[in-house]
Design a protein around this motif. Structure first.
Motif, PDB file in Angstrom:
ATOM      1  N   ALA A  72       0.934  -1.278   0.099  1.00 25.40           N
ATOM      2  CA  ALA A  72      -0.153   0.062   0.072  1.00 25.40           C
ATOM      3  C   ALA A  72       0.866   1.148   0.075  1.00 25.40           C
ATOM      4  N   LEU A 123      -7.659  -0.520   5.756  1.00 24.86           N
ATOM      5  CA  LEU A 123      -6.819   0.031   4.414  1.00 24.86           C
ATOM      6  C   LEU A 123      -7.849   0.550   3.271  1.00 24.86           C
ATOM      7  N   ALA A 142      -6.827   2.309  -0.096  1.00 21.94           N
ATOM      8  CA  ALA A 142      -6.037   1.499  -0.831  1.00 21.94           C
ATOM      9  C   ALA A 142      -6.909   0.722  -1.943  1.00 21.94           C
ATOM     10  N   ILE A 195      -3.494  -6.447  -3.982  1.00 26.00           N
ATOM     11  CA  ILE A 195      -3.098  -5.128  -3.692  1.00 26.00           C
ATOM     12  C   ILE A 195      -2.251  -4.143  -4.414  1.00 26.00           C
ATOM     13  N   HIS A 249      -0.237  -0.159  -5.469  1.00 28.02           N
ATOM     14  CA  HIS A 249      -0.123   0.932  -4.595  1.00 28.02           C
ATOM     15  C   HIS A 249      -0.945   2.059  -5.263  1.00 28.02           C
TER      16      HIS A 249
END
Ligand code: S3P
Length: 755
Positions: free
Chosen positions: A559, A584, A589, A609, A611
């Protein structure tokens, strides 16, 4: 490991009895640079001549009285039963020694030698320091002297309360110069410990070799004896006189050790006779694991490499800035579910097959504790464990206290299930666990009729009295704790009637789910769950998902790191554990749950995930218990988000493996991260943007695994290296963390701290 030692300053040192032990001490002193004179006295003139020839001593004599002039330190290295005679001679001739003479000995038993000294000198002289180097060899005589014999070995000194401090320090210096590690113990304890660890094995080796030799006078049989026989009996080649003396001198302690051994052999004999494979397996498994652990201590390497380092707390991480976070990984199994799989598997009827088991120290401590209570457990082998359940009433009394290391979950859940047993138990743990509150489980268990002692302030060890009748209670938990809830439900299995637990906020429900999976009904309505005592558990397979708490470090790593794109496979997403996902996502996120499915009663998914910049938030109160273990990592996310993140209602963080609010705040202060600490939370002002948000620095993890991993992740966005001390406990929950972190692109080195 050789340590730097000061060279003893004795002007003239006399060794009485120049055999292997005395000769090796002389050799070691010579090698250490000892500059005093080395003398020896021995009834065998040839031994003395050999000692001089080998360069070990300057001179010697067969008569003690001829050697005492100006001697400042005497080491008595004669067989145990010869000590009294030598001491009497010494007492008669003392006038010739230096006024500050110190006497010490190397005898393998201490009570008998203390008694001999009292008789010879009229009382125990303050300048006499009794000692015992735990080193030797089956060889004897000065010819076998080895300057390295004591290097890395222990020497036990057994000073009396009025032993002279200076004398003690000088004897210590002597052994340190020989490369040994010096410990102190009282005389009785020394004799009991040695009876078990040294005298008993020698007795068995002598006896086995003799038994076989008698059966085959021509000793033909030894031709066929290979490694096992050789390893087991090497010490039967030891000096017979020395060992006769030891068994005369330490008779009582040896007999007690032998009684225990005979009982153990009789148990195994019965198992072999009856073809009781479970009993055999339980014993062999327990022994095999204990032996591996012993090996790891001895060799300074490990079947769990981190274990030994943990014992010394010396592992350090160096986390470099600017790493990447990409790839597809699976983190190890869920710690909470792993503990419970062994506990319920052991208490079930039938065989429980576990896969995905976390081979971390915490869950292994639970596994070992059940072995000590007679449960046969195979594995773990690559996450597979087979538990041969003994039923709710099949556990046996362990031989000693159950040590659960760093594992709060193990101690609290054990407290509940052990309160219901017929036998007494004691639960102990490491230094961190010993500081953690256990009143939260002891108090309600006492309400149920359990008898539990804690130390002051409700701290471990816990002494639990068996044979109590437990009654179900309705308990309103003052804090949101899955450990307390689970503890009471486990006690409830043994209680009369119904055990009800109300929780102030939802906490992880793995115990309830797994009990259900084992056919034990647990009801729930709103915030309360309950069960009836007196049922039974039926074994069922368990597939442990990857631990969302371990996954969290990589979720946060991805993240906060520009360019990151990571998939974490097969992660448990039990609704009572997904606070970190919710938080998150609230921070913005880009975190998706892919391929959601259910395994063995627990939901799992792959977490994907990427960024994107995060923003600071007020963490919703209802998410706090659902993310309770994830805050150290989430604070790092906050430090890299745009704006302020505020956490409240998290006072529980103060009583985890460390005070996690303080530990993180202290680390943030070092890295220059703006924050404000509250009793029950913290405000963190994030840096935002893509530039480094803080400096590097040196952090103390306080031996808390999650603090160590959180600061490792923090380094991704630091301007310099973050050095983290005391990281060995990462192995409690996340074995292989360093390897996995490097695999996704973190720059991370581990090193031994110098002590
Ligand atoms: C756990 C419960 C939580 C958690 C711990 C594991 C469990 O503790 O912090 O790591 O397995 O039940 P509390 O229930 O005391 O909050």
């Amino acid at each position: 490991m050789a340590r730097q030692a000061t060279i003893p300053r004795e002007s003239r040192l006399l060794i009485v009895g120049l055999g292997l032990i005395g000769g090796s001490l002389a050799a070691a002193l010579r090698r250490s640079g000892f500059e005093g004179e080395l003398l020896a006295c021995d009834p065998d003139a040839e031994e003395i001549a050999r000692g001089v020839e080998m360069g070990l001593i300057d001179r010697g004599d067969t008569r003690l009285s001829a050697m005492l002039d100006g001697v400042s330190l005497v080491v008595l290295a004669v067989p145990v039963l010869a000590m009294r005679g030598v001491m009497e001679e010494l007492a008669a001739a003392l006038g010739r020694a230096a006024p500050n003479l110190v006497i010490t000995d190397v005898g393998s038993t201490k009570s008998a030698i203390r008694q001999a000294a009292e008789q010879a000198f009229g009382r125990l002289p303050p300048n006499l320091v009794l000692g015992h180097p735990i080193a030797g060899s089956e060889k004897s005589g000065v010819a076998a002297a080895d300057p390295a014999l004591y290097v890395g070995h222990k020497v036990i000194l057994t000073p009396a309360p009025d032993t002279d401090g200076d004398a003690l320090a000088r004897v210590r210096a002597l052994w340190c110069a020989a490369g040994a590690e010096v410990l102190e113990m009282d005389v009785a304890r020394h004799d009991q410990v040695l009876a078990r660890t040294s005298h008993l094995p020698h007795l068995l080796a002598f006896s086995l070799v003799d038994t076989l030799a008698r059966q085959d006078e021509r000793l033909e049989i030894f031709r066929y004896a290979a490694g096992g026989f050789r390893d087991f009996t090497r010490i039967a080649g030891s000096d017979p006189v020395m060992w006769r003396d030891i068994f005369v001198a330490n008779r009582e302690a040896v007999l007690a050790a032998l009684d225990d051994f005979e009982a153990g052999v009789a148990r195994l004999r019965r198992a072999v006779e009856a073809g009781d494979t479970d009993a055999m397996l339980a014993t062999f498994d327990r022994a095999s694991h204990a032996r591996h652990y012993f090996d790891s201590l001895l060799n300074q390497t490990s079947y769990q490499a981190e274990y030994q380092m943990q014992a010394h707390g010396k592992l350090r991480y160096r986390a470099g800035p600017g790493g990447a976070v990409t790839g597809r990984i699976r983190v190890p199994g869920d710690k909470s579910i792993s503990h419970r799989s062994i506990m319920l598997g052991a208490l079930a009827d039938g065989v429980t097959e576990v896969s995905g088991f976390l081979e971390g120290e915490d869950s292994l401590a639970t596994l070992q504790a059940f072995r000590e209570m007679g449960v046969a457990i195979e594995g773990p082998h690559q996450g597979r464990v087979t538990v041969h359940g003994v039923g709710l009433h099949g556990l046996k009394a362990p031989a000693g206290p159950l040590y659960v290391g760093n594992a709060g979950t193990a101690m609290r859940l054990f407290a509940g299930l052990l309160a219901g047993q017929a036998f007494d138990t004691e639960l102990t743990g490491d230094a961190s666990l010993t500081k953690r509150p256990m009143g939260r489980v002891a108090d309600p268990l006492r309400e149920m009729g359990a008898v539990i002692e804690t130390t002051e302030g409700g701290r471990p060890p816990l002494k639990i009295r068996g044979g109590q009748r437990l009654r179900g209670i309705a308990y309103d938990m003052p804090m949101a704790s899955a450990q307390v809830k689970s503890c009471l439900l486990l006690a409830g299995l043994y209680a009369e009637g119904e055990t009800r637990v109300r929780e102030p906020a939802p906490t992880r429900d793995h115990t309830e789910r797994m009990l259900g999976g084992f056919g034990y009904p647990v009801e729930r309505e709103g915030d309360t769950c309950w069960l009836q005592g007196g049922g039974r558990l039926t074994a069922a397979p368990i597939d442990v998902p990857a631990d969302i708490s371990s996954a969290t470090f990589f979720l946060v790593a991805a993240a906060i790191t520009p360019g990151a794109d990571l998939v974490l496979e097969h992660v448990g997403i039990n609704p009572t554990r997904i606070g970190v996902i919710n938080i998150l996502q609230l921070m913005g996120a880009d975190l998706r749950l892919e391929n959601p499915r259910e395994v063995g009663g627990e939901p799992v998914a792959d977490l994907h995930i990427r960024h994107v910049p995060l923003k600071g938030i007020d963490i919703p109160l209802d998410q706090v218990p659902l993310a309770i273990d994830e805050f150290p990592a989430l604070f790092v996310a906050a430090a890299n988000a745009e704006g302020t993140t505020r956490l409240r209602g998290a006072e529980e963080l103060r009583v985890k493996e460390s005070d996690r609010l303080k530990a993180m705040a202290d680390g943030f202060a070092i890295l220059g991260i703006e924050h404000q600490l509250f009793d029950d939370g913290i405000d963190i002002v994030g840096g935002g943007g893509e530039a480094p948000n803080y400096t590097g620095g040196r952090i103390d993890s306080l031996g808390d695994h999650r603090i160590a991993m959180a600061f490792t992740v923090a380094a991704l966005r630091a301007s310099g290296e973050i050095v983290i001390d005391d990281c060995a406990n990462v192995a409690t929950s996340f074995p292989g963390f360093v390897t996995l972190a490097r695999r996704v692109g973190l720059s991370l080195q581990e090193e031994q701290e110098a002590s």
